[in-house]
Scaffold this active site. Structure first.
Site, PDB file in Angstrom:
ATOM      1  CE  LYS A  67      -7.908  -0.488   6.012  1.00 56.01           C
ATOM      2  NZ  LYS A  67      -8.373  -0.158   4.670  1.00 56.01           N
TER       3      LYS A  67
ATOM      4  CD  GLN B 298      -6.742  -4.646   3.742  1.00 54.19           C
ATOM      5  OE1 GLN B 298      -7.637  -5.471   3.716  1.00 54.19           O
ATOM      6  NE2 GLN B 298      -6.967  -3.348   3.645  1.00 54.19           N
TER       7      GLN B 298
ATOM      8  CG  ASP C 271       0.278  -2.368   6.307  1.00 50.40           C
ATOM      9  OD1 ASP C 271      -0.669  -2.506   7.112  1.00 50.40           O
ATOM     10  OD2 ASP C 271       0.152  -1.793   5.208  1.00 50.40           O
TER      11      ASP C 271
ATOM     12  CG  HIS D 240      -1.956   0.975   1.329  1.00 51.11           C
ATOM     13  ND1 HIS D 240      -1.716   2.309   1.628  1.00 51.11           N
ATOM     14  CD2 HIS D 240      -3.296   0.864   1.174  1.00 51.11           C
ATOM     15  CE1 HIS D 240      -2.874   2.962   1.650  1.00 51.11           C
ATOM     16  NE2 HIS D 240      -3.841   2.112   1.372  1.00 51.11           N
TER      17      HIS D 240
ATOM     18  CB  CYS E 148      -3.754   3.240  -1.668  1.00 57.46           C
ATOM     19  SG  CYS E 148      -4.894   4.593  -1.379  1.00 57.46           S
TER      20      CYS E 148
END
Length: 417
Positions: free
Chosen positions: A237, A214, A211, A134, A375
């Site tokens: 999220k 997700q 990260d 991202h 993104c």
């Protein structure tokens, strides 16, 4: 008591999607005269009643600033706020709440880390990122590289959307200082094998930044088992509110890093001659924190804790399996990203149709998806497309909704055939 907790108490089916859906009031509505089919969970997930009630209770019964109020409301707010921090610590299996920093989201968390590590970087140093990142895990590193003379180096991926191990092995070396990697791709749904990658990086003395935005909606990470130095994610999220995120960092590294912002709460003592910093985690939490939002995130974690996680993952896998089975029913449809390990995310294109047109026409049928570059422009360049349509599923989605998506796509395809 929510429908979910009632189902668990009564001993009914371990994972009852219809009962769970009743905990999400936003799902019970019509869009353009059709029942809402919400398949944009990768952008932002919906919120259960438990989260809405927790935030409402805060504003109705305990709203106050935290930590220094010499009154009952301040004590209540502080207790709930710090209680939410402990829930996040337990969710990630961090060693201490000192390692849990509140941020505005994943993007700010990565910026905090990137700026904090800038002092360790010098010309010629390399920051490894993957081709599937991202923008939030690319741009902050580019900004720091410009300031320090370091270089951002992309790890290649395969056509299936998996990290290329040969590329990783060839790039990891004496100049590598940081490995910044997504746990799960927001476009492809690919689950990266981050544990062995972290282990390889640690053998070279590389700092690892993961990260998890997700990943956390689909499975629960264990930062101690992974061995990462930093792990970041966003509340919205994870079925919690917007405006708050989490930075986990190993205490020793956080102690060594300079604060990202200056102001109230992050100070120990201020004089015109010198300012000293507060202890962790407050050193990185300047100003009034997102109290209600943190409490809401804590409630979301509690809610997830009441789910049968094995049942949840099985249900989500069934959604993705059925979606893959139906791809051939739409002429010209192509899936972007076919990794062997995926969460229920499906990015696709249909020959002759622009992704934005697909999204608009689906919305007319009550189906919400995401379209565009997501993104992740370097990833779009890799696949040679301007963007994709993306359906991203959550545990409250049903097989019937998968069928509705493909029925709608068939209708759209016939319209333009």
């Amino acid at each position: 008591m929510t429908d979910l907790s009632m189902a668990k108490k009564s001993g009914t089916a371990a994972f009852d999607v219809e009962a769970i859906r009743r905990d999400f009031p936003i799902l019970d509505q019509q869009i353009n005269g059709k029942p809402l089919v919400y398949l944009d969970n990768g952008a932002s997930s919906q919120k259960p009643i438990a989260v809405l009630d927790a935030m409402d209770r805060y504003y109705r019964e305990m709203h106050s600033n935290v930590h220094r109020g010499a009154h009952t409301l301040g004590d209540r707010a502080t207790s709930a706020f710090e209680g939410a921090r402990e829930k996040v610590r337990a969710f990630l299996n961090a060693d201490s709440t000192r390692e849990i920093i509140w941020t505005r989201g994943t993007t700010e968390a990565i910026n905090v880390v990137a700026n904090g590590l800038a002092g360790r970087l010098k010309p010629g140093d390399e920051i490894l990122v993957s081709h599937m990142e991202h923008h939030a895990n690319i741009v902050p590193w580019q900004m720091v590289a410009e300031r320090t003379g370091a270089k951002v180096v992309p790890i290649q991926i395969t056509p299936q959307g998996e990290l290329d191990p040969d590329s990783f092995n060839s790039l990891l070396g004496d100049r590598t200082r940081v490995l910044a990697l997504t746990h799960v791709s927001n476009v492809l749904g690919t689950v990266n094998p981050i544990a062995p990658l972290i282990e390889q990086a640690k053998a070279h003395g590389v700092i690892t930044v993961i990260d998890g935005a997700q990943a956390v909606p689909h499975f629960q990470p264990d930062v101690q088992a992974l061995g990462c130095d930093f792990y970041v994610f966003s509340s919205h999220k994870l079925f919690g509110p917007t405006g708050v995120g989490v930075l986990y960092g190993k205490a020793q590294l956080l102690e060594e890093m300079p604060p990202f912002q200056g102001g109230g709460e992050m100070i120990e003592r201020v004089s015109f001659e010198r300012t000293t910093w507060n202890v962790l985690p407050y050193k990185f939490e300047a100003g009034t924190p997102p109290v209600a939002e943190a409490i809401g995130l804590g409630a979301a974690i509690d809610y997830l804790g009441n789910l049968d996680r094995n049942g949840m993952e099985a249900s989500e896998n069934a959604l993705l399996t059925r979606a893959n089975e139906l791809v051939e029913s739409v002429p010209g449809m192509e899936i972007i990203g076919t990794a062997s390990q995926k969460v229920p995310v499906m990015s696709f294109k249909i020959a002759g149709l622009h992704p934005s047109d697909i999204g608009t026409l689906l919305d007319q049928q009550g189906i919400a998806i995401r379209t565009g570059h997501h993104c992740a422009m370097p990833l779009m360049d890799f696949y040679g497309v301007p963007g994709t349509a993306r359906a991203s599923f959550a545990f409250y989605n049903t097989l019937e909704e998968v069928e509705q998506l493909f029925t709608a796509l068939q209708k759209i395809q016939r319209l333009f055939a």
